[in-house]
Scaffold this motif. Structure first.
Motif, mmCIF file in Angstrom:
data_model
loop_
_atom_site.group_PDB
_atom_site.id
_atom_site.type_symbol
_atom_site.label_atom_id
_atom_site.label_comp_id
_atom_site.label_asym_id
_atom_site.label_seq_id
_atom_site.Cartn_x
_atom_site.Cartn_y
_atom_site.Cartn_z
ATOM 1 N N GLN A 12 -1.749 12.638 -4.490
ATOM 2 C CA GLN A 12 -2.926 13.502 -4.430
ATOM 3 C C GLN A 12 -4.171 12.711 -4.068
ATOM 4 O O GLN A 12 -5.042 13.181 -3.324
ATOM 5 C CB GLN A 12 -3.117 14.218 -5.773
ATOM 6 N N ALA A 13 -4.275 11.487 -4.582
ATOM 7 C CA ALA A 13 -5.464 10.673 -4.337
ATOM 8 C C ALA A 13 -5.594 10.247 -2.885
ATOM 9 O O ALA A 13 -6.683 9.856 -2.448
ATOM 10 C CB ALA A 13 -5.435 9.435 -5.237
ATOM 11 N N LEU A 14 -4.504 10.304 -2.126
ATOM 12 C CA LEU A 14 -4.510 9.806 -0.751
ATOM 13 C C LEU A 14 -4.680 10.908 0.293
ATOM 14 O O LEU A 14 -4.633 10.639 1.493
ATOM 15 C CB LEU A 14 -3.215 9.042 -0.469
ATOM 16 N N ILE A 15 -4.848 12.141 -0.132
ATOM 17 C CA ILE A 15 -5.048 13.234 0.822
ATOM 18 C C ILE A 15 -6.516 13.261 1.240
ATOM 19 O O ILE A 15 -7.411 13.405 0.408
ATOM 20 C CB ILE A 15 -4.624 14.577 0.210
ATOM 21 N N GLY A 16 -6.763 13.070 2.531
ATOM 22 C CA GLY A 16 -8.126 12.982 3.039
ATOM 23 C C GLY A 16 -8.672 14.310 3.517
ATOM 24 O O GLY A 16 -7.955 15.303 3.619
ATOM 25 N N LYS A 17 -9.947 14.302 3.847
ATOM 26 C CA LYS A 17 -10.609 15.503 4.359
ATOM 27 C C LYS A 17 -10.871 15.308 5.849
ATOM 28 O O LYS A 17 -11.975 14.939 6.262
ATOM 29 C CB LYS A 17 -11.907 15.764 3.595
ATOM 30 N N PHE B 231 -11.289 -9.000 -5.984
ATOM 31 C CA PHE B 231 -10.636 -7.699 -6.082
ATOM 32 C C PHE B 231 -9.202 -7.796 -5.559
ATOM 33 O O PHE B 231 -8.918 -8.584 -4.657
ATOM 34 C CB PHE B 231 -11.391 -6.640 -5.273
ATOM 35 N N LYS B 232 -8.333 -6.997 -6.131
ATOM 36 C CA LYS B 232 -6.978 -6.912 -5.615
ATOM 37 C C LYS B 232 -7.019 -6.299 -4.222
ATOM 38 O O LYS B 232 -7.762 -5.338 -3.983
ATOM 39 C CB LYS B 232 -6.107 -6.052 -6.539
ATOM 40 N N VAL B 233 -6.253 -6.873 -3.288
ATOM 41 C CA VAL B 233 -6.221 -6.329 -1.942
ATOM 42 C C VAL B 233 -5.775 -4.863 -2.007
ATOM 43 O O VAL B 233 -4.754 -4.538 -2.617
ATOM 44 C CB VAL B 233 -5.267 -7.140 -1.043
ATOM 45 N N LEU B 234 -6.570 -3.993 -1.392
ATOM 46 C CA LEU B 234 -6.230 -2.574 -1.372
ATOM 47 C C LEU B 234 -5.461 -2.250 -0.104
ATOM 48 O O LEU B 234 -5.958 -2.464 1.005
ATOM 49 C CB LEU B 234 -7.489 -1.713 -1.447
ATOM 50 N N ILE B 235 -4.254 -1.757 -0.269
ATOM 51 C CA ILE B 235 -3.435 -1.274 0.836
ATOM 52 C C ILE B 235 -3.372 0.238 0.693
ATOM 53 O O ILE B 235 -2.905 0.749 -0.323
ATOM 54 C CB ILE B 235 -2.026 -1.877 0.782
ATOM 55 N N SER B 236 -3.877 0.960 1.686
ATOM 56 C CA SER B 236 -4.024 2.393 1.507
ATOM 57 C C SER B 236 -3.617 3.164 2.748
ATOM 58 O O SER B 236 -3.585 2.624 3.861
ATOM 59 C CB SER B 236 -5.477 2.726 1.151
ATOM 60 N N GLN B 237 -3.280 4.428 2.553
ATOM 61 C CA GLN B 237 -3.039 5.369 3.637
ATOM 62 C C GLN B 237 -3.766 6.661 3.279
ATOM 63 O O GLN B 237 -3.700 7.113 2.134
ATOM 64 C CB GLN B 237 -1.540 5.649 3.814
ATOM 65 N N LEU C 45 3.043 2.233 -7.295
ATOM 66 C CA LEU C 45 2.442 3.014 -8.376
ATOM 67 C C LEU C 45 2.583 2.334 -9.734
ATOM 68 O O LEU C 45 1.718 2.484 -10.606
ATOM 69 C CB LEU C 45 3.059 4.410 -8.413
ATOM 70 N N LEU C 46 3.664 1.586 -9.938
ATOM 71 C CA LEU C 46 3.848 0.873 -11.202
ATOM 72 C C LEU C 46 2.863 -0.285 -11.372
ATOM 73 O O LEU C 46 2.555 -0.687 -12.494
ATOM 74 C CB LEU C 46 5.272 0.328 -11.299
ATOM 75 N N ASN C 47 2.371 -0.822 -10.255
ATOM 76 C CA ASN C 47 1.543 -2.015 -10.306
ATOM 77 C C ASN C 47 0.063 -1.754 -10.085
ATOM 78 O O ASN C 47 -0.719 -2.702 -9.987
ATOM 79 C CB ASN C 47 2.045 -3.028 -9.274
ATOM 80 N N ASP D 236 -5.810 4.348 -5.243
ATOM 81 C CA ASP D 236 -5.902 4.446 -3.789
ATOM 82 C C ASP D 236 -4.874 3.556 -3.109
ATOM 83 O O ASP D 236 -4.797 3.519 -1.882
ATOM 84 C CB ASP D 236 -7.306 4.056 -3.317
ATOM 85 N N GLN D 237 -4.106 2.811 -3.895
ATOM 86 C CA GLN D 237 -3.069 1.962 -3.317
ATOM 87 C C GLN D 237 -1.941 2.818 -2.760
ATOM 88 O O GLN D 237 -1.619 3.885 -3.276
ATOM 89 C CB GLN D 237 -2.500 1.015 -4.375
ATOM 90 N N SER D 238 -1.326 2.316 -1.694
ATOM 91 C CA SER D 238 -0.210 3.018 -1.089
ATOM 92 C C SER D 238 0.727 2.004 -0.435
ATOM 93 O O SER D 238 0.623 0.801 -0.674
ATOM 94 C CB SER D 238 -0.718 4.033 -0.051
ATOM 95 N N LEU D 239 1.623 2.496 0.399
ATOM 96 C CA LEU D 239 2.619 1.654 1.044
ATOM 97 C C LEU D 239 1.981 0.806 2.137
ATOM 98 O O LEU D 239 1.113 1.267 2.870
ATOM 99 C CB LEU D 239 3.704 2.530 1.685
ATOM 100 N N LEU D 240 2.435 -0.432 2.275
ATOM 101 C CA LEU D 240 2.004 -1.252 3.396
ATOM 102 C C LEU D 240 2.638 -0.747 4.681
ATOM 103 O O LEU D 240 2.008 -0.702 5.737
ATOM 104 C CB LEU D 240 2.386 -2.720 3.174
ATOM 105 N N GLY D 241 3.906 -0.341 4.593
ATOM 106 C CA GLY D 241 4.614 0.119 5.780
ATOM 107 C C GLY D 241 5.080 -1.045 6.643
ATOM 108 O O GLY D 241 4.737 -2.202 6.394
ATOM 109 N N PRO D 242 5.844 -0.751 7.674
ATOM 110 C CA PRO D 242 6.439 -1.817 8.482
ATOM 111 C C PRO D 242 5.641 -2.204 9.720
ATOM 112 O O PRO D 242 6.137 -2.950 10.563
ATOM 113 C CB PRO D 242 7.782 -1.196 8.890
ATOM 114 N N PHE D 243 4.378 -1.733 9.879
ATOM 115 C CA PHE D 243 3.676 -1.944 11.140
ATOM 116 C C PHE D 243 2.350 -2.689 11.020
ATOM 117 O O PHE D 243 1.599 -2.764 11.994
ATOM 118 C CB PHE D 243 3.440 -0.595 11.838
#
Length: 297
Positions: free
Chosen positions: A252-257, A227-233, A86-88, A98-105
């Motif tokens: 809030q931005a990452l909650i889908g429908k 573009f900056k690589v988008l990592i999203s969930q 979120l800082l970056n 829309d950026q989020s954690l990459l996660g370990p998988f």
């Protein structure tokens, strides 16, 4: 400097950090020493606790393998991964992103799939899921030719590298957006799942009486030069742990429908009910396209 009192240790260490030639590394190391020494003083860390802490760092490394990354798991469980993200992004943390954690998988070489194709590669019981995505820039203009890497856990809450019952690269696929910035695929509805708790992270959660669950989510990594690589969930709001993610990743931005349908699918007569759909727009920020280091192989 010959150390005469405990304050001299910090002064001496900072003097050494000041001589670091690289400006950014110098800034980081000076701040690290100030905060780390301040933390030790604040909690008055005992010798036994220091030895335990050193052993934990060693254990984090030993538990990290080609298929599991305990260090990344710990960073998420402490909220560090989400904070760095979120800082970056989002105008340095000032707007939604829309950026989020990459996660370990995440794995680097997921197979390519044509738009509209399936990412189910082995018998994976679960409600059918149809995903339609659109990739746009910050002004809403479509981005054609973007590479979209998708992965998610199975309906039993396991990624395929964790589960010998699943085929290699099951529920993973790489797509290319069309001229309207769109991509689409078929899969099965994912569920929330507990993160691995048989290591250091599990002991921390137990000590804090925390649950280990992540809410159901769809991972995406989008690559396009310029573009900056988008990592999203994208998270399912119906998940019971949507407001208590163990990795602090839900914004809030990452909650889908994710929509449930109890009537027959309009174009796929073989689809049983209920089936689900997701239509989601991903927004890319201008920047340098640099892929992250994969946490597993």
């Amino acid at each position: 400097m010959i150390i005469e009192r405990e304050q001299d240790v910090t002064a001496s260490a900072l003097a050494v950090m000041e001589r670091t030639s690289d400006p950014r590394l110098r800034q980081i190391m000076i701040s690290l020493v100030k905060h780390l020494h301040g933390f030790v003083r604040d909690v008055r860390l005992t010798e036994a606790e220091f030895r335990d802490a050193a052993a934990i760092l060693v254990e984090l490394g030993k538990l990290t393998t080609d298929t599991h990354n305990e260090a990344v798991l710990m960073a998420g469980s402490l909220g560090v991964s989400s904070l760095v993200c979120l800082l970056n992004n989002g105008d340095q943390g000032n707007t939604e992103t829309d950026q989020s954690l990459l996660g370990p998988f995440w794995r680097l070489n997921s197979p390519r799939v044509e738009n509209g194709g399936s990412i189910v590669r082995s018998d994976t019981p679960g409600a059918p899921l149809f995903v339609s995505g659109r990739v746009v820039d910050k002004d809403g203009r479509p981005i054609a030719g973007a590479e979209v890497d998708i992965w998610h856990a199975s309906p039993v809450g396991l990624y395929e590298n964790q589960d010998p019952e699943q085929a290699d690269m099951n529920l993973r696929g790489k797509f290319t957006t069309d001229q309207d910035g769109r991509f689409s695929f078929r899969s099965v509805m994912m569920v929330g799942y507990p993160i691995p708790t048989d290591g250091v992270v599990g002991r921390l959660l137990e000590a804090q009486s925390r649950h280990p669950y992540r809410p159901a989510h769809l991972h995406g990594l989008i690559f396009k030069p310029g573009f900056k690589v988008l990592i999203s969930q994208v998270y399912d709001p119906a998940d019971p742990h949507i407001d208590s993610d163990v990795q602090f990743g839900v914004t809030q931005a990452l909650i889908g429908k994710f929509l449930r349908h109890d009537s027959p699918h309009p174009t796929e007569p073989d689809v049983a009910t209920p089936w689900y759909s997701l239509d989601h727009t991903y927004r890319l920020e201008a920047g340098e396209a640099i892929l992250p280091r994969p946490p597993i192989k």
